[in-house]
Design an enzyme around this catalytic site. Structure first.
Site, PDB file in Angstrom:
ATOM      1  N   PRO A 245       0.851  -1.202   0.000  1.00  0.00           N
ATOM      2  CA  PRO A 245       0.000   0.000   0.000  1.00  0.00           C
ATOM      3  C   PRO A 245       0.883   1.247   0.000  1.00  0.00           C
ATOM      4  CG  PRO A 245       0.068  -0.989   2.196  1.00  0.00           C
ATOM      5  CD  PRO A 245       0.837  -1.900   1.300  1.00  0.00           C
ATOM      6  N   ASP A 419       5.900   2.593   2.103  1.00  0.00           N
ATOM      7  CA  ASP A 419       5.110   1.397   2.383  1.00  0.00           C
ATOM      8  C   ASP A 419       4.328   1.671   3.668  1.00  0.00           C
ATOM      9  OD1 ASP A 419       4.085  -1.066   3.087  1.00  0.00           O
ATOM     10  OD2 ASP A 419       5.942  -2.180   2.726  1.00  0.00           O
ATOM     11  N   HIS A 420       3.014   1.853   3.522  1.00  0.00           N
ATOM     12  CA  HIS A 420       2.207   2.280   4.667  1.00  0.00           C
ATOM     13  C   HIS A 420       2.063   1.181   5.726  1.00  0.00           C
ATOM     14  CE1 HIS A 420       0.078   5.309   6.637  1.00  0.00           C
ATOM     15  NE2 HIS A 420      -0.819   5.649   5.732  1.00  0.00           N
ATOM     16  N   ARG A 421       2.455  -0.045   5.395  1.00  0.00           N
ATOM     17  CA  ARG A 421       2.451  -1.108   6.402  1.00  0.00           C
ATOM     18  C   ARG A 421       3.574  -0.890   7.412  1.00  0.00           C
ATOM     19  NH1 ARG A 421       3.244  -6.151   2.544  1.00  0.00           N
ATOM     20  NH2 ARG A 421       4.974  -4.742   2.018  1.00  0.00           N
TER      21      ARG A 421
END
Length: 447
Positions: A245, A419-421
């Protein structure tokens, strides 16, 4: 006893490669350390060195062959005083082209059997197997030429010929011992029956004919095979966009102070033959920003988050075979002159396809600069397993508020893909702010 030379694994992830070029030929003597071939891996073209001394008895895989599995016999090496013909005969049949599974079996390669491979006893060596194969009456007979002689062709070449309706009796092979290979038949038109060429010259190949797509896409085109690098790029970037994401954060950076500092440093470094580029300073700025915001120097690893204590910056370089990212390791602790020297050396190797695996594998964050092409701003795709990449555009004269008044400044747009994780938006914003401050107050890059 002859020694088989096998397709090497030139990187930890390599399962197959393309034998790009042979630098030796049958009859050539080699010593340990001599460069024998150039092999295209999934990232670069690398040199393959001899590990033993001897004489090249035969070449089993032609240059240009794609999809050669690691461990496939690609040549035979004869020891001193050994008969070259006997050493060549001891080799498995010419290896499969383009990873052809059928040619992996010696019986299939020599007889052209497809539906019913010849059944031979388990072989302790290639020579007994060859004898058993050639005397097995159950194997279908290989095609013969006008004089009754057996036509020697690789399974892939036979299959292409069958699909095109080409009579192999009229084709002169350019492979070892006159074997017909893929290159001899793939350029021939369907149904063509070329006249027999002189033994000393390969069969002429017709240029590929443009084809058309059906439906609305009816523009002429010419199909081009993907090289190994392009295949890896396609696979990894598809994986990145499907599984990561992405969040994008953009800042405008005033470059005037950085450009002035670069000019001063280049003046002082001229005697040392060092000339800093803007990109060198941006590499250092990203590394220093990661030091200030370590929450962005991470990668997402399933149920774990890897926190890195060193800033290894992967720098995107356009090479002939495709995009590749050589790495400036520990960039946060290196001086600008050292970064500049290393980057020039790595970029030159990348453009010559000479990078070693340790020079492009790894990295904790990436930098992609398209400013030299006049691109104003873009969003880059994260290179997994990294969690961020910084995309920088061109520095250009723009209206800008300077000390409360409207003026003109050299401004560059920089966009971070995160990377939004692994990285929250607030942490990403802090990194972009730190990068901007370092560029606008660049003395922090030289201390």
């Amino acid at each position: 006893m002859p020694t088989p030379i096998k397709m090497p694994a030139l990187s930890p992830t390599m399962e197959e490669g393309t034998l790009a070029k042979w630098l030796v030929k049958p009859g050539d003597k080699v010593e340990a350390g001599d460069i024998m071939a150039e092999i295209e891996t999934d990232k670069a073209t690398m040199e393959f060195e001899a590990v033993d001394e001897g004489t090249i008895a035969s070449i089993a895989v032609e240059e240009g062959t794609e999809g050669v599995k690691v461990g496939t016999v690609i040549a035979m090496l004869a020891e001193e005083g050994e008969n070259l013909d006997e050493a060549a005969a001891a080799a498995p049949s010419d290896a499969a082209e383009a990873g052809d599974d059928e040619a992996a079996d010696t019986a299939e390669a020599d007889t052209g059997a497809k539906d019913e491979p010849a059944k031979a006893a388990p072989r302790a060596s290639a020579e007994p197997a060859r004898a058993a194969i050639e005397t097995d009456t159950k194997a279908p007979a290989a095609p013969k030429d006008d004089s009754g002689g057996r036509i020697i062709a690789s399974p892939l070449a036979r299959r292409i010929a069958e699909q095109k309706g080409v009579d192999l009796a009229g084709v002169t092979g350019s492979g070892p011992r006159g074997r017909i290979i893929k290159a001899d038949v793939e350029g021939l038109e369907t149904g063509a029956a070329p006249a027999k060429a002189e033994a000393s010259s390969p069969a002429p190949s017709a240029p590929p004919k443009p084809a058309t797509l059906g439906g609305d896409l009816d523009a002429p085109y010419e199909a081009q095979k993907l090289n190994n690098v392009r295949k890896v790029i396609a696979r990894r970037l598809t994986e990145a966009k499907q599984t990561i994401p992405h969040i994008y954060l953009t800042v405008d950076v005033r470059l005037d102070a950085l450009l002035d500092l670069r000019k001063q440093l280049n003046s002082s470094l001229e005697a040392d033959g060092v000339k800093l580029s803007v990109n060198d300073l941006l590499i250092k700025a990203l590394a220093r920003a990661l030091q200030r915001v370590p929450a962005c120097n991470v990668s997402f690893q399933g149920d774990e988050l890897f926190q890195y204590t060193r800033e290894d910056i992967s720098v995107a370089v356009a090479a002939p075979s495709g995009l590749i990212t050589p790495i400036i390791r520990d960039a946060g602790k290196k001086g600008l002159a050292q970064i500049s020297i290393e980057m020039k050396e790595l970029a030159a190797k990348a453009k010559d396809n000479k990078l070693q695996p340790q020079e492009y594998q790894g990295g904790t964050a990436s930098l992609s600069n398209l400013g030299m092409f006049g691109t104003k701003q873009f969003d880059a795709v994260i290179n997994p397993p990294q969690a961020m990449i910084l995309a920088v555009g061109a520095g250009e004269q723009r209206p800008h508020v300077i000390d409360g008044a409207l003026g003109v400044a050299t401004v560059m747009s920089a966009t971070g893909s995160f990377d939004h994780r692994a990285i929250d938006g607030a942490d990403g914003a802090q990194l972009m702010e730190a990068f901007k401050q370092l560029c606008e107050n660049p003395m922090g890059l030289v201390v």
